[in-house]
Design a protein around this motif. Sequence first.
Motif, PDB file in Angstrom:
ATOM      1  N   PRO A   1     -45.153 -27.027   9.661  1.00 48.68           N
ATOM      2  CA  PRO A   1     -46.298 -26.848  10.573  1.00 48.68           C
ATOM      3  C   PRO A   1     -46.449 -25.442  11.121  1.00 48.68           C
ATOM      4  N   TRP A   2     -45.328 -24.770  11.429  1.00 49.92           N
ATOM      5  CA  TRP A   2     -45.438 -23.432  12.019  1.00 49.92           C
ATOM      6  C   TRP A   2     -46.038 -22.437  11.035  1.00 49.92           C
ATOM      7  N   TRP A   3     -45.649 -22.524   9.766  1.00 51.37           N
ATOM      8  CA  TRP A   3     -46.218 -21.625   8.764  1.00 51.37           C
ATOM      9  C   TRP A   3     -47.691 -21.916   8.549  1.00 51.37           C
ATOM     10  N   GLY A   4     -48.049 -23.202   8.537  1.00 52.02           N
ATOM     11  CA  GLY A   4     -49.455 -23.550   8.402  1.00 52.02           C
ATOM     12  C   GLY A   4     -50.282 -23.025   9.558  1.00 52.02           C
ATOM     13  N   PHE A   5     -49.747 -23.159  10.773  1.00 47.03           N
ATOM     14  CA  PHE A   5     -50.463 -22.646  11.934  1.00 47.03           C
ATOM     15  C   PHE A   5     -50.627 -21.135  11.851  1.00 47.03           C
ATOM     16  N   THR A   6     -49.590 -20.428  11.430  1.00 44.52           N
ATOM     17  CA  THR A   6     -49.674 -18.969  11.312  1.00 44.52           C
ATOM     18  C   THR A   6     -50.795 -18.562  10.368  1.00 44.52           C
TER      19      THR A   6
ATOM     20  N   LEU B   1     -49.679  -8.304  17.659  1.00 41.84           N
ATOM     21  CA  LEU B   1     -49.882  -8.813  19.012  1.00 41.84           C
ATOM     22  C   LEU B   1     -50.676 -10.116  19.008  1.00 41.84           C
ATOM     23  N   VAL B   2     -51.732 -10.180  18.192  1.00 40.50           N
ATOM     24  CA  VAL B   2     -52.560 -11.393  18.153  1.00 40.50           C
ATOM     25  C   VAL B   2     -51.776 -12.568  17.580  1.00 40.50           C
ATOM     26  N   PHE B   3     -50.978 -12.323  16.550  1.00 42.68           N
ATOM     27  CA  PHE B   3     -50.149 -13.396  16.019  1.00 42.68           C
ATOM     28  C   PHE B   3     -49.124 -13.861  17.056  1.00 42.68           C
TER      29      PHE B   3
ATOM     30  N   LEU C   1     -48.847 -17.743  18.307  1.00 43.57           N
ATOM     31  CA  LEU C   1     -47.614 -18.505  18.135  1.00 43.57           C
ATOM     32  C   LEU C   1     -46.987 -18.854  19.484  1.00 43.57           C
ATOM     33  N   GLY C   2     -47.040 -17.908  20.434  1.00 41.07           N
ATOM     34  CA  GLY C   2     -46.522 -18.199  21.762  1.00 41.07           C
ATOM     35  C   GLY C   2     -47.307 -19.296  22.454  1.00 41.07           C
TER      36      GLY C   2
END
Length: 397
Positions: free
Chosen positions: A68-73, A380-382, A386-387
């Motif tokens: 999920p984290w890679w997909g969200f990125t 910064l935007v990424f 993610l944060g």
Amino acid sequence: MIGLGSMIGAGVFAVFAPASAAAGTGLLLSLAIAGVVAYCNARSSAVLAAQYPVSGGTYVYGRERLGPWWGFTAGWGFVIGKTASCAAMALTVAAYVAPEFARPVAAAAVLALTVVNYFGITKTAGLARVLLAVALVSIGAVLVAVFGGGQVDAGSLGGGWTGGVTGVLQAAGLLFFAFAGYARIATMGEEVRDPGRTIPRAISVALAAALVLYAVVAVGLLLVLGPEALARSRAPLADAVRAGGMDWLAPAARIGAAVAGLGALLALITGIGRTTLAMARNHDLPGWMAGVHPRRQVPHHAESVLAVVVCVLVLTLDLRGAIGFSSFGVLVYYAIANASAFTLPAGLRRMPRWLPVLGLGGCLLLAATLPWQSVLAGVLVFAVGLGGRAVVRARRA
């Protein structure tokens, strides 16, 4: 038509000048590098789209293959970067059509094309076909003036590598922005017939046609203007027509730029809406943005929000410098696509395993060599995205 219209709108009229400023006549090598990386990405995207024929593109592929984290990125980079690209394209169209009323005209263009998307993908593809045809006729007229004006200088193709290796790579990263149109095709897996066959073919045909056209235009611009004049030009195709001695064809460049920009904006709105839909379905964005019109079968909530955000941007900000940031986001997006394709078993991958590895390495290299301001803004935007996801998930838990 959606993919090719997007690539031509972004590349022919917007990218060659800054790319030439970075690479000089190394522009042609940069184009080849961008084409190779784009081909790797296209193959990976086509294989993944056939395996996962649903809306969302690499957001879905990353979730399914990497987590999920890679997909969200991937999804975050696509939505944020391409939203900025929407504003830049709208402002570019307005600058050609009515420079004295650029911001209101840009907002009107965004709203009008959002309405077109509201009536479904068939209407979208139909309009993209018309816009692309007009753009190609205009580009054809420009090329007649460039190659038929008798002002070509073959010496312009030699020397001029002022940026060295770094400049060539930076130019390739900027030019890659123009190849990203095939991503719009992969995001619409739920709305085409036989996606396992249609999407891979559409990606391959659109990419090959765009690469040939880019090469012809790049050679023509260098032969007539030379790398230094090309780097300084704000309207390279129009300047090349005038330099060729056929001023009466100069309006064709202006009309072509406006029409191609509309085609690119149309495809951007389409792709972002579908990726936003997929992210909202997985609660990576507010759930109500996953609403699909019961009869039109389009993500009308997501596209309505997108239209409002882009209109605010074009009315308040100058986003012409967003190409570098958008390139950074797109390159990260495709890096994740290549990594996802690498994890497919041999029976589903249907391509050499080194191909996604080459694509992944190429994306990361080009992203790292973009202007430092673009890299910093992208990081910064990424980090913010993610944060924010981490905070929301912690509160839900």
